[in-house]
Design an enzyme around this catalytic site. Structure first.
Site, PDB file in Angstrom:
ATOM      1  N   ARG A 263     138.806  94.025  27.492  1.00 41.86           N
ATOM      2  CA  ARG A 263     138.481  95.369  26.987  1.00 41.86           C
ATOM      3  C   ARG A 263     136.995  95.455  26.645  1.00 41.86           C
ATOM      4  O   ARG A 263     136.445  94.560  25.996  1.00 41.86           O
ATOM      5  CB  ARG A 263     139.317  95.680  25.739  1.00 41.86           C
ATOM      6  CG  ARG A 263     139.067  97.080  25.209  1.00 41.86           C
ATOM      7  CD  ARG A 263     140.122  97.464  24.209  1.00 41.86           C
ATOM      8  NE  ARG A 263     139.828  98.734  23.568  1.00 41.86           N
ATOM      9  CZ  ARG A 263     140.209  99.919  24.043  1.00 41.86           C
ATOM     10  NH1 ARG A 263     140.899  99.977  25.179  1.00 41.86           N
ATOM     11  NH2 ARG A 263     139.921 101.029  23.393  1.00 41.86           N
ATOM     12  N   GLY A 335     143.948  97.357  18.400  1.00 42.91           N
ATOM     13  CA  GLY A 335     143.827  98.777  18.069  1.00 42.91           C
ATOM     14  C   GLY A 335     145.126  99.528  18.282  1.00 42.91           C
ATOM     15  O   GLY A 335     146.203  99.032  17.938  1.00 42.91           O
ATOM     16  N   GLU A 359     164.507  81.372   4.456  1.00 40.97           N
ATOM     17  CA  GLU A 359     164.446  79.928   4.156  1.00 40.97           C
ATOM     18  C   GLU A 359     163.503  79.638   2.987  1.00 40.97           C
ATOM     19  O   GLU A 359     162.746  78.671   3.010  1.00 40.97           O
ATOM     20  CB  GLU A 359     164.040  79.140   5.421  1.00 40.97           C
ATOM     21  CG  GLU A 359     165.207  78.584   6.204  1.00 40.97           C
ATOM     22  CD  GLU A 359     166.022  79.687   6.919  1.00 40.97           C
ATOM     23  OE1 GLU A 359     166.020  80.847   6.466  1.00 40.97           O
ATOM     24  OE2 GLU A 359     166.694  79.368   7.903  1.00 40.97           O
TER      25      GLU A 359
END
Lengths: 378, 86
Positions: A263, A335, A359
């Site tokens: 990106r 995003g 747990e």
């Protein structure tokens, strides 16, 4: 000192990674959406003996050591925390029987649990009993050679499909572990859906109405349900969850490395931005630390070191918080895409939250770890 | 033989019972220093250190309550092994 996996552990790790990439990763979003794990995947896990990973070979299991079991949980957790949850609860039942079961219980149940013919689940939690596990309200009243069990269990992972429950009840005020089969008259099972995370873990409520269980189904001894049986099972459970969290962290890191390399914003790949690098650096460092804590815990389990208990608490505490930090940052890096179900990040974030609760919550771990630290203070 | 077992158990417990001189017959659970998690660590310790297996039939609180009781448990579990070696 040497920190390195053995050739066998490396080989297992590679095999498990391939299995998860092929059989789990492509379908995990679907499991989450449909809130179930398909039977064919459970059969595949069984055929690969992953459900019997820690059961000795002569009882039909894979017989792997604790470090390797951690790697298996890490890999499956990387793909889908709901699938990893199956490995967790199923192994807790196997381990409880292996550790404290009678000879007959071992002979009857371990081979079936090892092959996945029988699916096990851990039934401790109740509507009013979570962290204060010793205060279980379900009762078991002696009746000749049997016990009559009445009560209500809730949030039982894989309760929807389990064949055998390791169930905890008070017998005259003494917490005791019982093996209860799904078809026991008086046991009704109600699915729980729409959880925040690990949505495909097929949770259920169990209603026990005058369930008659043979005395021979007691695991360990009357009064040792928590001290011995639940403790032994939960150690494996915590370790499994901790290792699964390392898997979540790994998935977040891999997705973030990939995304930031593809990106572009402001004319460069976003990995070039230092504030992105900061998140990647924290994620990578945190992940290494969690993995090392898990592997150390596994090593101590392998060597039957009493220090394993403490190491497992620390590993689970740190790894579950690490998974949350990693998933938060991974969503941030992605995003709007990170908030969309077309990417797995929002699932990792939802699943990670559950890891801080199951747990033993983070707060319970903190209390225990702090007490131990004071114990060793000079 | 029992003296060696007792010494090893005492040393292990000293890690938890700091600054407290534990008597051989003192109830470690009644003292309130230990919890159920510690009981499992005790089991692991005696198993590893003395090469024995604590089984479900040994699950009696009285076997773990005091240094004396733990020593007796270990000695009892070691007996068949010692006999086999004769």
């Amino acid at each position: 000192m040497k920190i390195e996996l053995s050739p066998q552990q490396k080989q297992y790790h590679a095999e498990w990674r391939t299995f998860v990439d092929e059989a789990i990763v492509p379908f995990a979003q679907q499991f989450d959406r449909e809130q179930r794990i398909p039977p064919q995947l459970i059969r595949a896990l069984a055929q690969k003996k992953y459900l019997g990973a820690t059961v000795p070979v002569d009882m039909g299991g894979l017989g792997v050591d604790a470090v390797a079991f951690g790697l298996l949980n890490e890999e499956i957790g990387r793909g889908c925390s709901s699938v990893r949850s199956l490995l967790t609860v199923h192994t807790m039942v196997s381990q409880a029987i292996l550790r404290w079961g009678s000879q007959t219980q071992k002979e009857v149940w371990l081979p079936c649990l090892a092959t996945g013919e029988t699916i096990g689940a851990f039934a401790l939690t109740e509507p009013n009993v979570g962290s204060d596990a010793k205060s279980v309200q379900t009762t078991a009243v002696p009746h000749g050679d049997t016990f009559i069990i009445n009560g209500h269990k809730k949030w039982i992972t894989y309760g929807q499909i389990a064949d055998l429950f390791l169930l905890f009840a008070q017998s005259d005020g003494k917490l005791t572990a019982f093996l209860i089969e799904r078809n026991t008259p008086g046991l009704t099972i109600e699915p729980i859906c729409h959880m925040t995370g690990t949505r495909a873990s097929m949770l259920a409520e169990l209603h026990l109405n005058d369930c008659e269980v043979p005395r021979a189904n007691i695991v360990g001894a009357v009064g040792f349900g928590f001290t011995a049986v639940a403790s032994a099972a939960l150690e494996w459970g915590r370790y499994s969850v901790a290792s699964g969290c390392v898997g979540i962290g790994q998935a977040c890191l891999e997705a973030s490395l990939d995304y930031t390399s593809q990106r572009q914003q402001f004319g460069v790949y976003i990995k070039e931005h230092q504030l992105i690098q900061q998140m990647i650096a924290d994620m990578a460092t945190d992940l290494d630390a969690a993995r090392l804590l898990c592997q150390r815990a596994g090593y101590l389990m392998n060597t039957q070191d009493p220090a394993a208990t403490d190491a497992i608490f620390k590993a689970k505490y740190f790894a579950s918080r690490m998974a949350n930090r990693a998933a938060n940052d991974a969503v941030q890096i992605h995003g709007a895409n990170g908030c969309s179900e077309t990417y797995p990040l929002e699932r990792y974030r939802r699943d990670a939250k559950v890891m801080e609760i199951i747990e033993g919550s983070s707060q319970i771990q903190q209390v225990i770890i702090a007490k131990k630290a004071f114990c060793y203070a000079h | 033989m029992n003296a060696e077992i007792k010494t090893a158990i005492r040393q292990f417990l000293a890690g938890t019972f700091k600054n407290y001189e534990l008597e051989d017959n003192e109830d470690i659970f009644a003292l309130g220093f230990v919890n159920s998690l510690f009981a499992m660590q005790l089991v692991l310790f005696v198993e590893k250190n003395f090469n024995i297996t604590v089984a479900n039939e040994d699950l009696e609180l009285d076997n773990f309550r005091t240094i004396e009781a733990l020593t007796n448990l270990v000695a009892r579990k070691q007996q068949p092994v010692a006999a086999a070696m004769d």
